[in-house]
Design an enzyme around this catalytic site. Sequence first.
Site, short mmCIF file in Angstrom:
data_model
loop_
_atom_site.label_atom_id
_atom_site.label_comp_id
_atom_site.label_asym_id
_atom_site.label_seq_id
_atom_site.Cartn_x
_atom_site.Cartn_y
_atom_site.Cartn_z
N HIS A 225 0.87 -1.18 0.00
CA HIS A 225 0.00 0.00 0.00
C HIS A 225 0.90 1.23 0.00
O HIS A 225 1.83 1.33 0.80
CB HIS A 225 -0.90 -0.03 1.23
CG HIS A 225 -1.63 1.25 1.48
ND1 HIS A 225 -2.49 1.80 0.55
CD2 HIS A 225 -1.63 2.10 2.53
CE1 HIS A 225 -2.98 2.93 1.04
NE2 HIS A 225 -2.46 3.15 2.23
N TYR A 256 -6.38 9.06 0.19
CA TYR A 256 -6.58 9.85 1.40
C TYR A 256 -5.37 10.74 1.64
O TYR A 256 -4.29 10.51 1.08
CB TYR A 256 -6.84 8.93 2.61
CG TYR A 256 -5.70 7.98 2.92
CD1 TYR A 256 -4.64 8.36 3.75
CD2 TYR A 256 -5.68 6.68 2.40
CE1 TYR A 256 -3.60 7.49 4.05
CE2 TYR A 256 -4.65 5.81 2.69
CZ TYR A 256 -3.61 6.21 3.52
OH TYR A 256 -2.58 5.35 3.79
N ASP A 541 -29.78 -18.17 16.81
CA ASP A 541 -31.16 -18.67 16.89
C ASP A 541 -31.31 -19.74 15.84
O ASP A 541 -30.78 -19.63 14.73
CB ASP A 541 -32.19 -17.54 16.77
CG ASP A 541 -32.56 -17.19 15.36
OD1 ASP A 541 -31.63 -17.11 14.53
OD2 ASP A 541 -33.74 -16.97 15.07
P1 FAD Z 1 1.94 -4.82 13.34
O1 FAD Z 1 2.11 -3.42 13.69
O2 FAD Z 1 2.58 -5.28 12.09
O3 FAD Z 1 2.45 -5.65 14.55
C1 FAD Z 1 2.66 -7.04 14.48
C2 FAD Z 1 3.88 -7.34 15.29
O4 FAD Z 1 4.05 -8.74 15.37
C3 FAD Z 1 5.12 -6.79 14.62
O5 FAD Z 1 5.72 -5.88 15.49
C4 FAD Z 1 5.95 -8.02 14.35
O6 FAD Z 1 7.32 -7.79 14.48
C5 FAD Z 1 5.42 -9.00 15.38
N1 FAD Z 1 5.61 -10.41 15.01
C6 FAD Z 1 5.29 -11.00 13.86
N2 FAD Z 1 5.65 -12.28 13.86
C7 FAD Z 1 6.22 -12.52 15.06
C8 FAD Z 1 6.79 -13.67 15.65
N3 FAD Z 1 6.85 -14.85 15.01
N4 FAD Z 1 7.27 -13.56 16.91
C9 FAD Z 1 7.22 -12.37 17.58
N5 FAD Z 1 6.72 -11.26 17.05
C10 FAD Z 1 6.20 -11.33 15.80
N6 FAD Z 1 -4.50 2.09 9.52
C11 FAD Z 1 -5.29 3.11 9.93
O7 FAD Z 1 -6.20 2.88 10.72
N7 FAD Z 1 -5.10 4.38 9.49
C12 FAD Z 1 -4.13 4.68 8.61
O8 FAD Z 1 -3.97 5.83 8.24
C13 FAD Z 1 -3.33 3.64 8.12
N8 FAD Z 1 -2.40 3.89 7.19
C14 FAD Z 1 -1.55 2.91 6.78
C15 FAD Z 1 -0.56 3.22 5.88
C16 FAD Z 1 0.36 2.26 5.52
C17 FAD Z 1 1.42 2.61 4.56
C18 FAD Z 1 0.25 0.95 6.05
C19 FAD Z 1 1.24 -0.09 5.69
C20 FAD Z 1 -0.78 0.63 6.91
C21 FAD Z 1 -1.68 1.60 7.29
N9 FAD Z 1 -2.72 1.32 8.18
C22 FAD Z 1 -3.52 2.32 8.62
C23 FAD Z 1 -2.96 -0.05 8.66
C24 FAD Z 1 -2.33 -0.29 10.03
O9 FAD Z 1 -1.02 0.18 10.02
C25 FAD Z 1 -2.31 -1.75 10.40
O10 FAD Z 1 -3.55 -2.33 10.15
C26 FAD Z 1 -1.97 -1.93 11.88
O11 FAD Z 1 -0.81 -1.25 12.21
C27 FAD Z 1 -1.77 -3.39 12.21
O12 FAD Z 1 -1.34 -3.51 13.55
P2 FAD Z 1 -0.83 -4.89 14.11
O13 FAD Z 1 -0.49 -4.68 15.54
O14 FAD Z 1 -1.80 -5.95 13.77
O15 FAD Z 1 0.43 -5.26 13.22
#
Ligand code: FAD
Length: 816
Positions: A225, A256, A541
């Site tokens: 993205h 956006y 239900d």
């Molecule tokens: P993450 O932040 O990816 O956290 C997951 C964590 O799990 C990571 O830190 C990773 O290192 C850890 N992990 C993975 N595997 C393992 C493992 N095996 N062992 C230990 N740790 C592990 N959302 C909005 O609402 N508004 C926005 O404006 C927006 N803009 C965005 C713009 C961009 C460019 C992108 C990429 C995303 C955007 N999003 C936005 C979406 C949003 O960033 C994500 O949906 C959200 O951050 C996901 O959070 P998370 O905690 O699930 O994932």
Amino acid sequence: METQARLVVIGAGIVGTSAVYHLTGMGWRDIVVLEQGPLFETGGSTSHAPGLVFQTNPSKTVTELAKETVKLYSHLTLNGQPCFAPVGSMEVATTQARWQDLKRRLGFAMSWGLRAELLTPEEARERNPLLAAAGVHGAYFVDDDGIANAVRAAEAMARAAEARGAAFRPWSEVTGIEVANGRVRGVATREGRIATDRVLICAGIWGPRVGRMAGITVPLCPMQHQYARTAPIRELAGETREVVHPILRHQDKSMYFRQTGDCYGIGSYRHEPLPVDPDAIPGHRGGPEMPSVMSFTPEHFAAAHAAAVELLPPLRGVPLAYAINGIFSFTPDGFPLIGESMDVRGLWIAEAVWITHAGGVGKAVAEWMAEGTPTLDLHECDVNRFPPHARTRSYILARAVQQYREVYDVIHPLQQMEAPRRLRVSPFYRRLEEQGAVFVEAAGWERPQWLQANEPLLDRYAVPDRMGWEGRHWSPIQGAEHLATREAVALFDLTAFTKIEISGPGALSFLQRLCANQIDQPVGKVVYTALLSDRGGIVCDLTVTRLGVDRFLVLTGGGVGMHDLAWIRSHAPSDGSARVVDVTSMYCALGLWGPKARDVLRRVCDDGVSNEGFPYFSARALAIATLPALALRVSYVGELGWEIYVHSEYGLRLWDALWDAGRFVGMIALGAGAFDSLRLEKGYRLWGVDIQPEYDPFEAGLGFAVKLTKGDFLGRDALLRIRQRGMTRKLCCLTLDDPAAVVMGKEPILDGPRVLGYVTSANFGYVVGTGIAYGYLPLSHAGPGVKVDIQYFDRRYRATVSEEPLYDPKGLRLRS
Ligand code: FAD
């Protein structure tokens, strides 16, 4: 490193930290959070999200999750710094279709309790002077939307959780999840093993890989993205504040924007979807600094950049100072994945969650884990909602890619996905196709919405036409099918129903505990019942038919089948005394309904089908045209009739036999469109809209199906408390005063300026000749004759609270 924990959370992004924040707030201790990277700037999606929070969503649940998030972020600070800037949001319309849709969004805002308004182009430009002087038809403004500083919010929540006893372990990659006998036993890391019987996966785009460690599919696809930030803009020179302008959406161009000091951030979905293989995303060790970022591909940004300049002319000629292809998760239906896996007990998931919803999701998953059920209805987000085909890699990829394309599209509630289709077809499919069925999809099943072969019925029945939005994906043939069913008889393909057999010495006691109605009935009795949460909310239900002393058949809708199955399985006794088997594929089924249903059945069946011999709400084995069948004398359309179940291989013959017998009495094939209007005219509730876990059976008008005196059952204590407290609202039937008016559902119901509730489901009653809408109203407005308004786009329809059901209130036709 700890060697055991009450709960291990995988991932310290915004979702993991939010869940731990809420769980520790609810008194949970002994939680370990494992993060493969450093803490806070973890390298996950959270690290580089610009943090725009738009709360409005067609889904009430998703909006509620966002509202909860705004409430949370608004109060969070880190070292005195706020985590949320409530600058408001604007969604601009540059097409008439979008402008119309923004009016619909204003309706969602009113229904779901958001402060929103529509702005003229001039008012929009007052709030953002960079907007082009021409081309904008108007804007939708939400007052308390804004910008989250996601990394700061994650850190603030983590610090609070740490202070309450949670342990955060950076640089601790989970390499395995131990599962034995269908239960989580522990988690493996390079630093050692942690024994635990609960794991919560919050691993974002790494979710599918982590899920596989426990043998389950996490149905999401990481997608690239694009996000970029301009160099300073002359018109914003000297702007020292981080953000003043409302956040901005230009959905006609899938984009956006946000202000960042004197620069502008541009987010774009305006490119061919760029899915990423979950196995190709590096972890931290040995990988790049930010593993969830890929190189920017300018060729995918060119069209977006041009559209940005067109909407915000001061951006012209300003170079980009920063640009990435970030990665985040998309699911097959666009909703997040929340809940405990039905396949591995103790394995919890909170995946595919935006920054916008992470606060609410953290709270919901914490409630679910700590208290057994969340306060919100989460069925749309339930991790177990997908049937097996929707968990295959190719399906996930195909649908996630389409979700990315459609993320900002104007989507009609009846719009159908184009592919993959024809995944599940019943034995009747061929016959329906021959009759010109227009198919719709539910849980992979193809079902007729209406049948072109029924068009000649329009010569016989007058059906009011529909124009505009409510006329899309609709045919007057639906109305004719409705009327023909009430007058003669119809055949309806019920194969998509989920069929679950529960058997064994503990089956009765299990069902008695699970169901609010009395299940201890003679063999052959059909019982309609709700399954309740311990809060007294309606979780499912369905009907339960006693087939033998300790054998029961549970029948529920196709779309909700996986959800219901997960709930039933999660409560099944662990000693194996009650077996729960999904037998959906074993049987096909037909509804034979209408005043002439008995005449048809008599022609093909030697067994007795008289009213006395085969009474309402009973089940019998019948031989129909030499086929062994199970018939249930029930009807969701409110007419005399039967649901007939046979083994799938007999299906085609069953159809042909009934069709032959019915030709002489005007039998038609019925589509799902008329099925819905028939059930609403008769006042039958639809789970997921009219009834769901936020509503109890009393206010939903289902008190008749609750037997408080039968002994203990799940939710009984809560119902006793609710009964003592008294009811404050009630599900009401509204008829629209204008006979030509139809609404679609989710519209706000008002008394003057005061929003009373929203429309749970709506359709047209072709026999009663009026538009029908159901909705929960405060008792002050729930009495018959009360006048209210329903806001439909920019129109207000007058409606009257009516006695229900509108059709056959004494149920005489069902019992004839
Ligand atoms: P993450 O932040 O990816 O956290 C997951 C964590 O799990 C990571 O830190 C990773 O290192 C850890 N992990 C993975 N595997 C393992 C493992 N095996 N062992 C230990 N740790 C592990 N959302 C909005 O609402 N508004 C926005 O404006 C927006 N803009 C965005 C713009 C961009 C460019 C992108 C990429 C995303 C955007 N999003 C936005 C979406 C949003 O960033 C994500 O949906 C959200 O951050 C996901 O959070 P998370 O905690 O699930 O994932």
